[in-house]
Design a protein around this motif. Structure first.
Motif, mmCIF file in Angstrom:
data_model
loop_
_atom_site.group_PDB
_atom_site.id
_atom_site.type_symbol
_atom_site.label_atom_id
_atom_site.label_comp_id
_atom_site.label_asym_id
_atom_site.label_seq_id
_atom_site.Cartn_x
_atom_site.Cartn_y
_atom_site.Cartn_z
ATOM 1 N N VAL A 16 0.867 -1.183 0.000
ATOM 2 C CA VAL A 16 0.000 0.000 0.000
ATOM 3 C C VAL A 16 0.901 1.229 0.000
ATOM 4 O O VAL A 16 1.862 1.304 0.776
ATOM 5 C CB VAL A 16 -0.931 0.029 1.227
ATOM 6 C CG1 VAL A 16 -1.740 1.318 1.259
ATOM 7 C CG2 VAL A 16 -1.856 -1.184 1.218
ATOM 8 N N ALA B 113 1.514 5.129 0.796
ATOM 9 C CA ALA B 113 0.982 6.159 1.695
ATOM 10 C C ALA B 113 2.123 7.021 2.230
ATOM 11 O O ALA B 113 3.277 6.588 2.258
ATOM 12 C CB ALA B 113 0.238 5.522 2.869
ATOM 13 N N GLN C 61 -3.779 15.691 4.146
ATOM 14 C CA GLN C 61 -4.225 14.508 3.419
ATOM 15 C C GLN C 61 -3.068 13.534 3.186
ATOM 16 O O GLN C 61 -1.937 13.942 2.920
ATOM 17 C CB GLN C 61 -4.821 14.898 2.074
ATOM 18 C CG GLN C 61 -6.112 15.695 2.171
ATOM 19 C CD GLN C 61 -6.682 16.040 0.815
ATOM 20 O OE1 GLN C 61 -6.055 15.852 -0.222
ATOM 21 N NE2 GLN C 61 -7.908 16.547 0.816
ATOM 22 N N ILE D 38 -3.659 7.277 -0.474
ATOM 23 C CA ILE D 38 -3.475 5.845 -0.235
ATOM 24 C C ILE D 38 -3.854 5.067 -1.486
ATOM 25 O O ILE D 38 -4.994 5.140 -1.957
ATOM 26 C CB ILE D 38 -4.337 5.383 0.958
ATOM 27 C CG1 ILE D 38 -3.889 6.135 2.218
ATOM 28 C CG2 ILE D 38 -4.226 3.878 1.166
ATOM 29 C CD1 ILE D 38 -4.813 5.949 3.396
ATOM 30 N N ALA D 39 -2.900 4.336 -2.027
ATOM 31 C CA ALA D 39 -3.134 3.542 -3.230
ATOM 32 C C ALA D 39 -2.791 2.082 -2.948
ATOM 33 O O ALA D 39 -1.809 1.779 -2.275
ATOM 34 C CB ALA D 39 -2.291 4.057 -4.401
ATOM 35 N N GLU E 62 -8.518 -3.950 -1.025
ATOM 36 C CA GLU E 62 -9.357 -2.994 -0.299
ATOM 37 C C GLU E 62 -9.250 -3.162 1.216
ATOM 38 O O GLU E 62 -9.271 -2.182 1.969
ATOM 39 C CB GLU E 62 -10.816 -3.118 -0.749
ATOM 40 C CG GLU E 62 -11.064 -2.628 -2.161
ATOM 41 C CD GLU E 62 -10.648 -1.178 -2.372
ATOM 42 O OE1 GLU E 62 -10.946 -0.341 -1.492
ATOM 43 O OE2 GLU E 62 -10.012 -0.885 -3.395
ATOM 44 N N LYS F 124 -6.094 -1.499 2.295
ATOM 45 C CA LYS F 124 -6.237 -0.046 2.208
ATOM 46 C C LYS F 124 -7.077 0.504 3.359
ATOM 47 O O LYS F 124 -6.765 1.558 3.922
ATOM 48 C CB LYS F 124 -6.852 0.348 0.863
ATOM 49 C CG LYS F 124 -5.899 0.262 -0.305
ATOM 50 C CD LYS F 124 -6.610 0.461 -1.632
ATOM 51 C CE LYS F 124 -7.143 1.850 -1.805
ATOM 52 N NZ LYS F 124 -7.754 2.042 -3.155
ATOM 53 N N HIS F 125 -8.143 -0.216 3.717
ATOM 54 C CA HIS F 125 -8.973 0.213 4.841
ATOM 55 C C HIS F 125 -8.166 0.206 6.135
ATOM 56 O O HIS F 125 -8.290 1.126 6.962
ATOM 57 C CB HIS F 125 -10.195 -0.685 4.985
ATOM 58 C CG HIS F 125 -11.295 -0.369 4.016
ATOM 59 N ND1 HIS F 125 -11.855 0.887 3.905
ATOM 60 C CD2 HIS F 125 -11.937 -1.141 3.105
ATOM 61 C CE1 HIS F 125 -12.798 0.880 2.975
ATOM 62 N NE2 HIS F 125 -12.864 -0.340 2.471
ATOM 63 N N SER G 91 -5.874 3.125 6.009
ATOM 64 C CA SER G 91 -6.677 4.343 6.157
ATOM 65 C C SER G 91 -7.060 4.578 7.613
ATOM 66 O O SER G 91 -7.002 5.714 8.110
ATOM 67 C CB SER G 91 -7.936 4.261 5.291
ATOM 68 O OG SER G 91 -7.619 4.256 3.919
ATOM 69 N N PRO H 29 -7.193 10.303 5.399
ATOM 70 C CA PRO H 29 -6.881 9.349 4.341
ATOM 71 C C PRO H 29 -7.693 9.649 3.088
ATOM 72 O O PRO H 29 -8.892 9.916 3.164
ATOM 73 C CB PRO H 29 -7.273 7.998 4.947
ATOM 74 C CG PRO H 29 -8.316 8.331 5.965
ATOM 75 C CD PRO H 29 -7.990 9.702 6.487
ATOM 76 N N ASN I 87 -8.561 7.983 -0.630
ATOM 77 C CA ASN I 87 -8.466 6.811 -1.496
ATOM 78 C C ASN I 87 -7.961 7.250 -2.864
ATOM 79 O O ASN I 87 -8.652 7.976 -3.593
ATOM 80 C CB ASN I 87 -9.830 6.135 -1.622
ATOM 81 C CG ASN I 87 -9.781 4.871 -2.464
ATOM 82 O OD1 ASN I 87 -8.743 4.515 -3.034
ATOM 83 N ND2 ASN I 87 -10.905 4.181 -2.555
ATOM 84 N N GLY J 14 -7.000 5.081 -5.290
ATOM 85 C CA GLY J 14 -7.168 4.057 -6.305
ATOM 86 C C GLY J 14 -6.169 2.923 -6.221
ATOM 87 O O GLY J 14 -5.599 2.658 -5.153
#
Length: 208
Positions: free
Chosen positions: A122, A124, A144, A147-148, A152, A155-156, A159, A169, A171, A173
């Motif tokens: 991920v 970030a 900000q 986060i790529a 998912e 990523k969560h 985040s 966070p 998103n 993509g």
């Protein structure tokens, strides 16, 4: 959830302090275990430390707080990465910090994913300068973090971590979008160090 921070430079130290302060279970990792132990002692009693493999083994999320050029060798020492979430905070900058060694057709994050296919990478924090990590460095503003990633759930998790230490966070993509996020990080370096703004600037995507 246990978080390993690999590296004790400005970004690694800053993130480790934030995470510890937010109540996360943190372990400090370094290719030199003595350096990891020394920094862990600074953080306070009960903070674990060790070599790269030892830290990775105990962690759910591994923050690679390292220059891009050091990551490949570090991953060779990391041991089993299956099921681990690797957070890449790097910008693949040239030695003079005026350009990128990777761009457009790939990214640092994608190259790391190729080196560690059993892990989930991920992207970030690559647009946040280390002086902006402490809350007092942000002057009450919420910055900000883009986060790529392709997973998912990972990523969560990242985040939630980002939000818990006082950032917003965003998103950004799939992991391939790191090809766009990393040049934003490089532009931030230019604003900070070559265009006179200093390392207290950060990009934001504004929703109108």
């Amino acid at each position: 959830m246990k978080i390993a921070v690999i590296g004790v430079g400005n970004m690694g130290a800053g993130l480790a302090r934030l995470l510890t302060g937010a109540g996360f279970d943190v372990i400090i990792g370094h290719r030199d275990p003595a350096k990891a132990a020394a920094f862990a002692a600074e953080l306070g009693a009960g903070i674990e430390a060790g070599g790269v493999a030892a830290a990775v083994k105990l962690a759910d999320i591994v923050i690679l707080a390292l220059p891009y050029g050091a990551i490949a060798e570090t991953l060779k020492e990391a041991g089993n990465l299956k099921g681990k979430v690797l957070v890449d905070v790097s910008n693949p900058a040239t030695a003079d910090f005026r350009g990128l060694v990777i761009g457009h057709s790939s990214s640092a994050a994608e190259e790391i994913q190729a080196l560690a296919p059993e892990a989930t990478v991920v992207k970030a924090f690559n647009t946040i300068f280390a002086p902006l990590l402490p809350a007092e460095g942000r002057n009450g503003k919420v910055l900000q973090v883009f986060i790529a990633g392709d997973d998912e759930k990972a990523k969560h998790a990242v985040s939630d971590l980002v939000k818990s230490i006082g950032f917003e966070p965003v998103n950004a993509g799939p992991l391939s979008n790191a090809r766009f996020i990393e040049p934003i990080g490089e532009m931030n370096i230019h604003f900070g160090f070559f265009l006179g703004k200093g390392p207290t600037v950060a990009p934001a995507w504004v929703q109108l």
